[in-house]
Motif scaffolding. Structure first.
Motif, PDB file in Angstrom:
ATOM      1  N   UNK A 126     -31.950 -40.683  28.571  1.00 63.16           N
ATOM      2  CA  UNK A 126     -30.573 -40.624  28.472  1.00 63.16           C
ATOM      3  C   UNK A 126     -29.872 -41.408  29.219  1.00 63.16           C
ATOM      4  N   UNK A 127     -30.425 -41.753  30.780  1.00 61.68           N
ATOM      5  CA  UNK A 127     -29.573 -42.759  31.447  1.00 61.68           C
ATOM      6  C   UNK A 127     -29.577 -44.049  31.010  1.00 61.68           C
ATOM      7  N   UNK A 128     -30.650 -44.542  30.477  1.00 66.26           N
ATOM      8  CA  UNK A 128     -30.661 -46.016  29.838  1.00 66.26           C
ATOM      9  C   UNK A 128     -29.826 -46.162  28.529  1.00 66.26           C
ATOM     10  N   UNK A 129     -29.949 -44.929  27.716  1.00 67.32           N
ATOM     11  CA  UNK A 129     -28.881 -44.710  26.628  1.00 67.32           C
ATOM     12  C   UNK A 129     -27.514 -44.839  26.926  1.00 67.32           C
ATOM     13  N   UNK A 130     -27.053 -43.980  28.033  1.00 70.28           N
ATOM     14  CA  UNK A 130     -25.737 -43.989  28.581  1.00 70.28           C
ATOM     15  C   UNK A 130     -25.423 -45.134  28.968  1.00 70.28           C
ATOM     16  N   UNK A 131     -26.058 -45.972  29.699  1.00 70.43           N
ATOM     17  CA  UNK A 131     -25.869 -47.087  30.395  1.00 70.43           C
ATOM     18  C   UNK A 131     -25.534 -48.315  29.261  1.00 70.43           C
ATOM     19  N   UNK A 132     -26.502 -48.325  28.220  1.00 65.01           N
ATOM     20  CA  UNK A 132     -26.408 -49.522  27.393  1.00 65.01           C
ATOM     21  C   UNK A 132     -25.255 -49.109  26.326  1.00 65.01           C
ATOM     22  N   UNK A 133     -24.674 -47.862  26.335  1.00 62.86           N
ATOM     23  CA  UNK A 133     -23.602 -47.522  25.474  1.00 62.86           C
ATOM     24  C   UNK A 133     -22.161 -47.732  26.267  1.00 62.86           C
ATOM     25  N   UNK A 134     -22.393 -47.432  27.480  1.00 61.24           N
ATOM     26  CA  UNK A 134     -21.361 -48.011  28.185  1.00 61.24           C
ATOM     27  C   UNK A 134     -20.948 -49.440  28.442  1.00 61.24           C
ATOM     28  N   UNK A 135     -22.096 -50.287  28.546  1.00 59.11           N
ATOM     29  CA  UNK A 135     -22.253 -51.683  28.370  1.00 59.11           C
ATOM     30  C   UNK A 135     -21.475 -52.186  27.278  1.00 59.11           C
TER      31      UNK A 135
END
Length: 85
Positions: free
Chosen positions: A10-19
């Motif tokens: 979820x962290x990578x997903x959230x980070x990607x979405x944020x970027x």
């Protein structure tokens, strides 16, 4: 990049979405700024200024003095060689 054995976190997903969202916002801002610049050039044209020359002035002002002088000297040399100076 993740390999086939790495679980999707979820962290990578959230980070990607944020970027991606940040990039999208910046692209929107860039488009708005481009439109603002276009309007300023239109205003200048309406006031009798030559926009092509204005763009050249803006481009020249971005250069440092030495670079500008070098380009002007080369241009003068070329024009002289062609009998245009």
């Amino acid at each position: 990049m993740a390999d086939g054995n790495t679980p999707n976190t979820g962290v990578a997903h959230d980070q990607l979405r944020s970027i991606v969202e940040r990039i999208e916002r910046l692209e929107e801002e860039k488009a708005a700024l481009a439109n603002d610049i276009k309007e300023v050039y239109a205003e200048a044209k309406g006031n009798g200024f030559d926009t092509k020359t204005l763009r050249q002035v803006v481009r020249i002002r971005k250069q440092d003095k030495a670079e500008r002088q070098e380009q002007e000297a080369i241009l003068e040399l070329y024009l002289s060689a062609l009998g245009m100076a």
